[in-house]
Design a protein around this motif. Structure first.
Motif, PDB file in Angstrom:
ATOM      1  N   VAL A  73       0.846  -1.190   0.000  1.00 47.92           N
ATOM      2  CA  VAL A  73       0.000   0.000   0.000  1.00 47.92           C
ATOM      3  C   VAL A  73       0.881   1.239   0.000  1.00 47.92           C
ATOM      4  CG1 VAL A  73      -1.803   1.256   1.222  1.00 47.92           C
ATOM      5  CG2 VAL A  73      -1.796  -1.241   1.262  1.00 47.92           C
ATOM      6  N   SER A  74       0.547   2.196  -0.847  1.00 50.09           N
ATOM      7  CA  SER A  74       1.363   3.414  -0.934  1.00 50.09           C
ATOM      8  C   SER A  74       1.124   4.316   0.270  1.00 50.09           C
ATOM      9  CB  SER A  74       1.018   4.182  -2.213  1.00 50.09           C
ATOM     10  OG  SER A  74      -0.285   4.720  -2.130  1.00 50.09           O
ATOM     11  N   SER A  75       2.104   5.197   0.525  1.00 50.14           N
ATOM     12  CA  SER A  75       1.965   6.141   1.638  1.00 50.14           C
ATOM     13  C   SER A  75       0.798   7.090   1.397  1.00 50.14           C
ATOM     14  CB  SER A  75       3.260   6.930   1.833  1.00 50.14           C
ATOM     15  OG  SER A  75       3.547   7.723   0.687  1.00 50.14           O
ATOM     16  N   GLU A  76       0.521   7.400   0.114  1.00 52.62           N
ATOM     17  CA  GLU A  76      -0.600   8.290  -0.204  1.00 52.62           C
ATOM     18  C   GLU A  76      -1.934   7.671   0.213  1.00 52.62           C
ATOM     19  OE1 GLU A  76       2.715   9.354  -3.020  1.00 52.62           O
ATOM     20  OE2 GLU A  76       1.771   7.485  -2.355  1.00 52.62           O
ATOM     21  N   ASP A 123       1.583  16.307  -5.987  1.00 54.45           N
ATOM     22  CA  ASP A 123       2.534  15.197  -5.892  1.00 54.45           C
ATOM     23  C   ASP A 123       3.483  15.356  -4.703  1.00 54.45           C
ATOM     24  OD1 ASP A 123       3.522  12.757  -6.700  1.00 54.45           O
ATOM     25  OD2 ASP A 123       5.011  13.627  -8.051  1.00 54.45           O
ATOM     26  N   ARG A 124       2.903  15.575  -3.541  1.00 51.56           N
ATOM     27  CA  ARG A 124       3.722  15.743  -2.331  1.00 51.56           C
ATOM     28  C   ARG A 124       4.228  14.384  -1.846  1.00 51.56           C
ATOM     29  NH1 ARG A 124       4.413  21.037  -3.098  1.00 51.56           N
ATOM     30  NH2 ARG A 124       2.734  22.354  -2.268  1.00 51.56           N
ATOM     31  N   PRO A 125       5.525  14.222  -1.664  1.00 49.51           N
ATOM     32  CA  PRO A 125       6.050  12.953  -1.153  1.00 49.51           C
ATOM     33  C   PRO A 125       5.937  12.887   0.368  1.00 49.51           C
ATOM     34  CG  PRO A 125       7.850  14.467  -1.571  1.00 49.51           C
ATOM     35  CD  PRO A 125       6.602  15.176  -2.016  1.00 49.51           C
ATOM     36  N   PHE A 126       5.985  11.666   0.881  1.00 46.72           N
ATOM     37  CA  PHE A 126       6.032  11.505   2.340  1.00 46.72           C
ATOM     38  C   PHE A 126       7.366  12.048   2.843  1.00 46.72           C
ATOM     39  CE2 PHE A 126       7.170   8.999   6.139  1.00 46.72           C
ATOM     40  CZ  PHE A 126       6.127   9.412   6.966  1.00 46.72           C
ATOM     41  N   PRO A 127       7.359  12.980   3.829  1.00 43.96           N
ATOM     42  CA  PRO A 127       8.595  13.674   4.203  1.00 43.96           C
ATOM     43  C   PRO A 127       9.453  12.982   5.254  1.00 43.96           C
ATOM     44  CG  PRO A 127       6.740  14.686   5.297  1.00 43.96           C
ATOM     45  CD  PRO A 127       6.174  13.588   4.453  1.00 43.96           C
ATOM     46  N   LEU A 140      11.067  11.722   8.477  1.00 43.07           N
ATOM     47  CA  LEU A 140      10.991  12.017   9.912  1.00 43.07           C
ATOM     48  C   LEU A 140       9.995  13.120  10.224  1.00 43.07           C
ATOM     49  CD1 LEU A 140      14.715  11.756  11.103  1.00 43.07           C
ATOM     50  CD2 LEU A 140      12.821  10.205  11.612  1.00 43.07           C
ATOM     51  N   LEU A 141       9.934  14.138   9.374  1.00 39.60           N
ATOM     52  CA  LEU A 141       8.957  15.213   9.585  1.00 39.60           C
ATOM     53  C   LEU A 141       7.539  14.657   9.538  1.00 39.60           C
ATOM     54  CD1 LEU A 141       8.121  18.170   9.887  1.00 39.60           C
ATOM     55  CD2 LEU A 141       8.277  18.388   7.399  1.00 39.60           C
ATOM     56  N   GLY A 142       7.298  13.733   8.632  1.00 38.55           N
ATOM     57  CA  GLY A 142       5.978  13.119   8.533  1.00 38.55           C
ATOM     58  C   GLY A 142       5.620  12.334   9.780  1.00 38.55           C
ATOM     59  N   PHE A 143       6.580  11.594  10.316  1.00 38.24           N
ATOM     60  CA  PHE A 143       6.318  10.834  11.544  1.00 38.24           C
ATOM     61  C   PHE A 143       6.119  11.774  12.744  1.00 38.24           C
ATOM     62  CE2 PHE A 143       8.521   7.358   9.159  1.00 38.24           C
ATOM     63  CZ  PHE A 143       7.456   6.467   9.160  1.00 38.24           C
ATOM     64  N   ALA A 144       6.882  12.853  12.792  1.00 39.93           N
ATOM     65  CA  ALA A 144       6.715  13.836  13.872  1.00 39.93           C
ATOM     66  C   ALA A 144       5.334  14.486  13.777  1.00 39.93           C
ATOM     67  CB  ALA A 144       7.810  14.899  13.802  1.00 39.93           C
ATOM     68  N   PRO A 154      -1.827  18.095   7.731  1.00 40.80           N
ATOM     69  CA  PRO A 154      -1.302  18.208   6.352  1.00 40.80           C
ATOM     70  C   PRO A 154       0.165  17.798   6.232  1.00 40.80           C
ATOM     71  CG  PRO A 154      -2.441  20.227   7.013  1.00 40.80           C
ATOM     72  CD  PRO A 154      -2.271  19.390   8.234  1.00 40.80           C
ATOM     73  N   LEU A 155       0.966  18.142   7.260  1.00 44.31           N
ATOM     74  CA  LEU A 155       2.399  17.898   7.166  1.00 44.31           C
ATOM     75  C   LEU A 155       2.768  16.421   7.273  1.00 44.31           C
ATOM     76  CD1 LEU A 155       3.990  20.899   9.097  1.00 44.31           C
ATOM     77  CD2 LEU A 155       3.644  20.615   6.628  1.00 44.31           C
ATOM     78  N   ILE A 156       1.820  15.585   7.679  1.00 42.67           N
ATOM     79  CA  ILE A 156       2.089  14.142   7.699  1.00 42.67           C
ATOM     80  C   ILE A 156       2.547  13.679   6.318  1.00 42.67           C
ATOM     81  CG2 ILE A 156       1.021  11.850   7.887  1.00 42.67           C
ATOM     82  CD1 ILE A 156      -0.776  13.033  10.093  1.00 42.67           C
TER      83      ILE A 156
END
Length: 198
Positions: free
Chosen positions: A2-5, A68-72, A74-78, A138-140
């Motif tokens: 499953v994709s992160s999106e 087309d925002r990628p999963f960021p 460590l920032l995404g996990f934070a 959103p920042l996830i």
């Protein structure tokens, strides 16, 4: 795999379902408040606030896919951790207020301010949770534009909302809760009679 999106869409969907469940609780509590003589204020800005929250939940995945925002990483996990903490704070508020919790401003004559739970530290912990969520959700998945735009709109809405709510709650609320910080935990201000100056 499953994709992160898609995982992100599922998470935002779960938050949306949770918001619908909150509306059910809110309506039930509103009926009980009106049965006790409750008076509603702030209907005009509530409509704006409801529209903003709906648009926000739609904008989060829309930006991810459209731009087309990628999963960021460590920032995404934070951001995920912050979003989950905001949800925990929201549930703490709902449990603490019980039948007095509502998404609308309904004041029941004679009801005393709740000063337990998160209200020992903040006057408006629910709005603090919303502020964190507007940035974190959103920042996830890197939707920084949604975080920026809706945080700005939310700040303007909360400015109106908090003033209306505190005015409706009246001088008893101000006397009991006025020494607490509104949105950021800190030191309780001394009562007016203990403050210096005129």
């Amino acid at each position: 795999m499953v994709s992160s999106e898609l995982l992100y869409v599922a998470f935002v969907g779960a938050v949306s379902i949770e918001r619908l469940a909150e509306l059910v609780i809110s309506r039930r509590n509103a009926r009980r408040a009106f049965a006790k003589g409750g008076v509603e204020v702030g209907q005009a800005h509530f409509r704006v606030m409801a529209l903003m929250h709906s648009a926000f939940l739609a904008a989060c995945p829309l930006e991810v896919f459209a731009l087309d925002r990628p999963f960021p990483g460590l920032l995404g996990f934070a951001a995920l951790a912050a979003a989950l903490l905001a949800q925990a704070l929201r549930y703490w508020v709902i449990v603490t207020l019980g039948e007095q919790w509502n998404v609308r401003i309904i004041v029941v004559p004679g009801a005393r301010p709740v000063s337990g739970g998160p209200y020992r530290y903040l006057r408006h912990p629910n709005y603090a949770a919303v502020i964190v969520e507007m940035v974190a959700l959103p920042l996830i998945h890197g939707a920084w534009l949604t975080a920026l735009v809706f945080s700005a709109i939310n700040a303007a809405v909360l400015e109106v909302r908090i003033r209306a709510e505190e005015a409706a709650l009246g001088p008893g609320y101000a006397a009991e809760m006025g020494g607490l910080p509104r949105l950021v935990p800190g030191r309780r201000a001394p009562p007016p009679e203990q403050r210096g100056g005129p």
